[in-house]
Design an enzyme around this catalytic site. Structure first.
Site, PDB file in Angstrom:
ATOM      1  N   GLU A 159       0.826  -1.213   0.000  1.00 27.43           N
ATOM      2  CA  GLU A 159       0.000   0.000   0.000  1.00 27.43           C
ATOM      3  C   GLU A 159       0.860   1.263   0.000  1.00 27.43           C
ATOM      4  O   GLU A 159       0.602   2.211   0.729  1.00 27.43           O
ATOM      5  CB  GLU A 159      -0.952  -0.014   1.197  1.00 27.43           C
ATOM      6  N   GLU A 235      -6.681  -7.359  -0.731  1.00 31.22           N
ATOM      7  CA  GLU A 235      -7.171  -7.332   0.646  1.00 31.22           C
ATOM      8  C   GLU A 235      -8.673  -7.059   0.615  1.00 31.22           C
ATOM      9  O   GLU A 235      -9.093  -5.913   0.419  1.00 31.22           O
ATOM     10  CB  GLU A 235      -6.460  -6.264   1.483  1.00 31.22           C
TER      11      GLU A 235
END
Length: 602
Positions: A159, A235
């Protein structure tokens, strides 16, 4: 047998045949090794073909140059067990992992380098990553699918678009993996926003997106940047985590199943974050800081398909039902249930006061200013600061500037108040003419794991003052307390337990057959619990969590020891071992939390 896994156009291919990845996250470092096989079998029985795990740098290099790959840190064994069960493995060894894990997985000793810049092309930082990867990556390369192992894909950074845009840094990490022999599919994962997809991806590396809802909206944004790549939610936040002083988060199983159905109908692959959350044992919980500091609780149940102690939940069966529409799943076959047991009340019979035994517990350092833990070579736990204050002083305000994270303050051994990072109110003090000894016990409640405030020094970080006068000349006592320490205990019946004085309480209980159990601490205030020397983690009366998970493998037949480090004194030192968890009163996870925004993941 060598396996070739690749992204070809909009499709994943395994040895030239199309494959949809149905993956679930299980972090080996959050589950005792004796239960790895049980959790992985349950993943497979639910219809999943892949397991995903982060790799926590701070678990594997707890001190610079000292490496650990044993016990909870035996990454190789975890991957081998998954492979033996016929599961593919996705590994995310980014130096930074977030994961609501202490410091986002970065080792605290990095902060001993005052000028280090994290997660960028800073040469000092990269040199530490290189030294770590020189040890880590050779353990992974024999397990790559290109070498006949189960690892089909490896993440470059985690991320990153939520933190920075240093493409040279991402390319450096990519080349570092390749040069060390990683020749399987590489990828990045980011939130589905313009800034995140611009900052966190590389043009010739597979990109994936993370979200909890609004799947079509998220994939549409992804398609604006990647028109010809497989769709994958790396995710899928099917639950959520908890902070102290909040409620326990849950998410409706039907809602989770509906979003999964939406993704699979779009021919997407998915990785459940989390499939099984596990536990933040010891001092490894992280923290967030958006508007204020918010420490994460010990449990990482995450309201996942498998509970913290590994039981299939309603969500487990709802997910399996959806998967049956899209993939062939054999009839469900679960491992034998793990035994849970109520051992009942345990009275702790001995006590040792912390402040009375400081000199025998740790080595004292002295300095002009109070120093944060990291400057004293300490990573986790507690630290005591002490200085002499001249008198008389009447009605002055004591300021801790800044305390990270929670302090108890004593004057001549008597408790005068607490200071908390999220509510840093001064304490009004009165010092007699003869002067007084000022003692401050500070707890590191977990470093920030996400966002721009990662550099989270612990202890007293700036100084201590009375009104505007800084106090100089300090003694400092590091107390890592990763496990129980040697102390002179006395029978509780022969001593007066003082309210608000930190102390260790010790007792024993008998076990005939070891089973999972849950330590309940009703009537206790705040502290840390140890069973047979293993640090179970923190408890706090402010909740939401009311019990601590005790996996059966931590117990032994015969006599077992419990030690509680209680910060505010226990008037009636009794705990109980129950057969059911209590994670506190619940609140439904709101859709706007599950949707990715520039302030997530929080």
């Amino acid at each position: 047998m060598t396996v070739r896994f690749e992204a070809v156009g909009n499709q994943f291919m395994l040895n030239g045949e199309p494959i949809r990845i149905i993956s679930g996250a299980i972090h080996y470092f959050r589950v005792v090794p004796e239960y790895w096989k049980d959790r992985l079998l349950k993943l497979k029985a639910c219809g999943f073909n892949t397991v995903e795990t982060y790799v926590a740098w701070n678990v594997h290099e707890p001190e610079e140059g000292q490496f650990c790959f044993e016990g909870l840190a035996d990454l190789v064994q975890f991957i081998q067990v998954a492979g033996d069960l016929g599961l593919h493995v996705i590994v995310r060894p980014s130096p930074y992992i977030c994961a609501e894990w202490e410091f986002g997985g970065l080792p605290a000793w990095l902060l001993r380098y005052s000028d280090i810049r994290l997660r960028c092309s800073d040469p000092l930082y990269l040199s530490k990553v290189d030294a770590y990867y020189d040890v880590l990556i050779p353990k992974l390369t024999p397990l790559l699918c290109s070498n006949g192992g189960p690892i089909i894909a490896v993440q470059i950074e985690n991320e990153y678009g939520s933190y920075g845009n240093d493409k040279a840094y991402l390319e450096y990490l990519r080349q570092g993996l390749i040069s060390r022999g990683v020749d399987v599919l590489l990828f990045t994962s980011d939130g589905p926003t313009d800034s995140m997809l611009q900052g966190g991806t590389l043009p010739d590396v597979l990109a994936t997106v993370n979200f909890g809802s609004k799947a079509m909206e998220s994939f549409a944004k992804f398609r604006e940047y990647r028109a010809d790549e497989p769709l994958m939610c790396m995710e899928y936040w099917n639950g959520w985590f908890d902070h102290w002083m909040e409620k326990h988060h849950t998410r409706d199983a039907a809602d989770v199943a509906a979003v999964l159905d939406e993704m699979l109908s779009a021919d997407a692959s998915v990785n459940f974050y989390m499939f099984h959350g596990g536990t933040n044992f010891g001092f490894y919980n992280g923290a967030n800081h958006i508007k204020t500091y918010e420490p994460t609780v010990t449990s990482y149940d995450y309201d996942s398909p498998l509970s913290e102690s590994g039981e299939p939940t309603e969500k487990y069966y709802a997910v399996r039902e959806v998967l049956q529409k899209y993939v062939d799943i054999p009839p469900i076959s679960l491992p034998e249930p793990i035994l849970r047991k109520r051992y009942g009340e345990v009275r702790l019979t001995e006590c040792a006061m912390l402040l009375q035994q400081l000199d025998s517990l740790t080595s004292k350092s002295s300095g002009i200013n109070p120093l944060p833990m990291e400057k004293l070579g300490q990573n986790y736990g507690f630290i005591v600061y002490s200085t002499w204050v001249s008198g008389p002083r009447h009605g002055q305000d004591l300021h801790l500037q800044d305390v990270h994270d929670r302090a108890q303050v004593f004057m001549d051994g008597s408790y005068i108040g607490s200071v908390e990072r999220w509510n840093p109110q001064p304490i009004r003090v009165h010092v007699p003419e003869s002067g007084a000894r000022l003692t401050i016990l500070v707890e590191n409640m977990g470093r920030i794991n996400y966002g721009p405030l990662l550099k989270d020094y612990k202890g007293i970080t700036e100084g201590v003052r009375l009104d505007n006068q800084f106090l100089f000349g300090w003694d400092m006592y590091p107390l890592p307390l990763s496990k129980p320490v040697e102390l002179d205990y006395a029978p509780i019946g022969k001593m007066n337990v003082i309210s608000n004085e930190p102390a260790f309480y010790r007792g024993t209980f008998e076990v005939d057959a070891a089973a999972d159990t849950f330590l309940r601490l009703d009537g206790w205030k705040k502290g840390v619990a140890y069973v047979n020397g293993f640090n179970l983690g923190r408890y706090w009366e402010r909740g939401p969590q009311k019990t601590l998970y005790v996996p059966g493998p931590l117990l032994r037949s015969g006599t077992n020891e419990i030690v509680i480090f209680e910060l505010h004194g226990a008037i009636d030192p009794v705990v109980s071992l129950e057969d059911l968890p209590d994670l506190g009163s619940t609140t439904a996870v709101e859709q706007e939390i599950i949707s990715f925004s520039d302030t997530e993941e929080v």
